[in-house]
Structure formats: structure tokens, C-alpha cells
Scaffold this motif. Sequence first.
Motif, PDB file in Angstrom:
ATOM      1  N   LEU A  74      45.589  28.932   6.859  1.00 15.50           N
ATOM      2  CA  LEU A  74      46.781  28.099   5.906  1.00 15.50           C
ATOM      3  C   LEU A  74      46.244  26.995   5.062  1.00 15.50           C
ATOM      4  N   GLY A  75      45.399  26.121   5.773  1.00 11.02           N
ATOM      5  CA  GLY A  75      44.731  25.372   5.015  1.00 11.02           C
ATOM      6  C   GLY A  75      44.085  25.480   3.777  1.00 11.02           C
ATOM      7  N   ASP A  76      43.252  26.679   4.099  1.00 11.13           N
ATOM      8  CA  ASP A  76      42.336  27.383   2.905  1.00 11.13           C
ATOM      9  C   ASP A  76      43.405  27.711   1.772  1.00 11.13           C
ATOM     10  N   LEU A 131      45.899  19.031   9.638  1.00  7.76           N
ATOM     11  CA  LEU A 131      44.500  19.358   9.392  1.00  7.76           C
ATOM     12  C   LEU A 131      43.838  18.020   9.475  1.00  7.76           C
ATOM     13  N   ARG A 132      44.631  16.731   9.388  1.00  9.65           N
ATOM     14  CA  ARG A 132      44.253  15.475   9.642  1.00  9.65           C
ATOM     15  C   ARG A 132      43.851  15.266  10.923  1.00  9.65           C
ATOM     16  N   ALA A 133      44.822  15.967  11.951  1.00  2.00           N
ATOM     17  CA  ALA A 133      44.816  15.757  13.372  1.00  2.00           C
ATOM     18  C   ALA A 133      43.540  16.390  14.222  1.00  2.00           C
ATOM     19  N   VAL A 134      43.123  17.587  13.396  1.00  4.45           N
ATOM     20  CA  VAL A 134      41.919  18.198  14.172  1.00  4.45           C
ATOM     21  C   VAL A 134      40.618  17.903  13.450  1.00  4.45           C
ATOM     22  N   ARG A 139      37.189  18.773   7.817  1.00  7.57           N
ATOM     23  CA  ARG A 139      35.972  19.125   6.618  1.00  7.57           C
ATOM     24  C   ARG A 139      36.514  19.949   5.687  1.00  7.57           C
ATOM     25  N   LEU A 140      37.667  20.693   5.939  1.00  7.96           N
ATOM     26  CA  LEU A 140      38.184  21.465   4.795  1.00  7.96           C
ATOM     27  C   LEU A 140      38.713  20.663   3.702  1.00  7.96           C
TER      28      LEU A 140
END
Length: 213
Positions: A74-76, A131-134, A139-140
Amino acid sequence: MDGGPRGIPLETKLQPTQARGQDTFEMVLATAGEMLRDTGFEQLTTNAICERAGLTPPALYRYFPNKYAILKELGDRLMAAQDQLVIAWLDGGGLGGRTVDERFASSLAIHEKIVAVTRAFPGGSAIGRALRAVPTLQRLRFDSRDMVADRFYAAVRDHYPNAPEARLRVAMRMMVELTYSAIEMVVEEPDRDADMINREVCLLFARYFETFE
């Protein structure tokens, strides 16, 4: 990226090649995005995704080893959608305005487009928070921002030949980071004045560019 927390794999196990598999793959992602928005990452589990999507766990695990791999996909996709807009804007001369008003109008236009794309993406606002929490997945974001900052630098280098390279590179990285931070404020905190945030950050950089002339 080699692994998630404690070595958990982050890559998809298989890319679907047939229509049925593609439907399942996309359903997992769409459902996970909706659940991120509704309940947050900590409450997201593969079993919960399967239950909501009407899938069996083996169907999900055929493609994704865990929820972190789903979040990575999802982030990608979200960052690719954002970055494609920015690159097209750059290639079209987005940073080439000669006056404050021209730079402001151009920057505001791309801000509004990125906000719209992020809001329309399933779970868009929640994906950034997750994403910020993991830590491993951060790095993404860093890789995406570095790539865009390099493109910003390439786009403005010839416009400001007297500016030291080191300063210009730092400035472009700052511009990218502050731009995306403002966009995150807008999409993650809907009670804030989105129009004001967009306008203020665009005005900041429209005037900032004058210091390089």
C-alpha cells in the motif's frame, strides 16, 4: 528491503497473473486500506482482513506473508502515485516560475493534486501514519523523498548557477520534506484549514527561492 520487525518478510510472496488472482490481490489491499482508515494499524490483522473481505486465510497468504507486507505494498503504491504527479509537474516546468506569484500558483496547483490523490487512495491518510509507526517501513518514505529531492535539484540547478550545490541540495530536501509534511497535516487532520496550510507552505517556498537569485 529485507525484513520487517524482527526479520518479518515484507515482500509479496507472489504476483498474480490471472484475473481471479488479481481480484483477490486487489481486494486484500483495498480492504486493508479501509481498515487502516477505520481502526488503525495496531488493530489490523490478516484474519480481520479475510473476514471483512470474505476471503479464506490461505487465499491471502498465497500473496502476502503478513500485514507488514500488505502495508508495504500500500505504501509503495501511494507514494508512487504521489511521486508520479510531482515528477510530471517538474518535467512540465513546475519549478520554473520567474516571479513569486508564478511560483506560488504552480506550487499550489501540485499541492492540491497530491492532496486529492492521497485522499482518494484507500486508507491514504492512515497509510502515512502506519509507515511512520513501523521503523523498518520508514525507509520507504526516506527513499521516496530522496528521489524527489534529487529531481528537484536537477530541475533548478540551471536556474540558480550562483547558488552553492550543497546549499541547493539541502534546500530541495527541506522543500520536499516540508511539502509532504504539510500534505500529511491536511489529509491526516481534517479539522485543520487545508486551504490555509497549502497556501502558507507554497508561499514560503515561493519567496524562499528569491534567496538563490
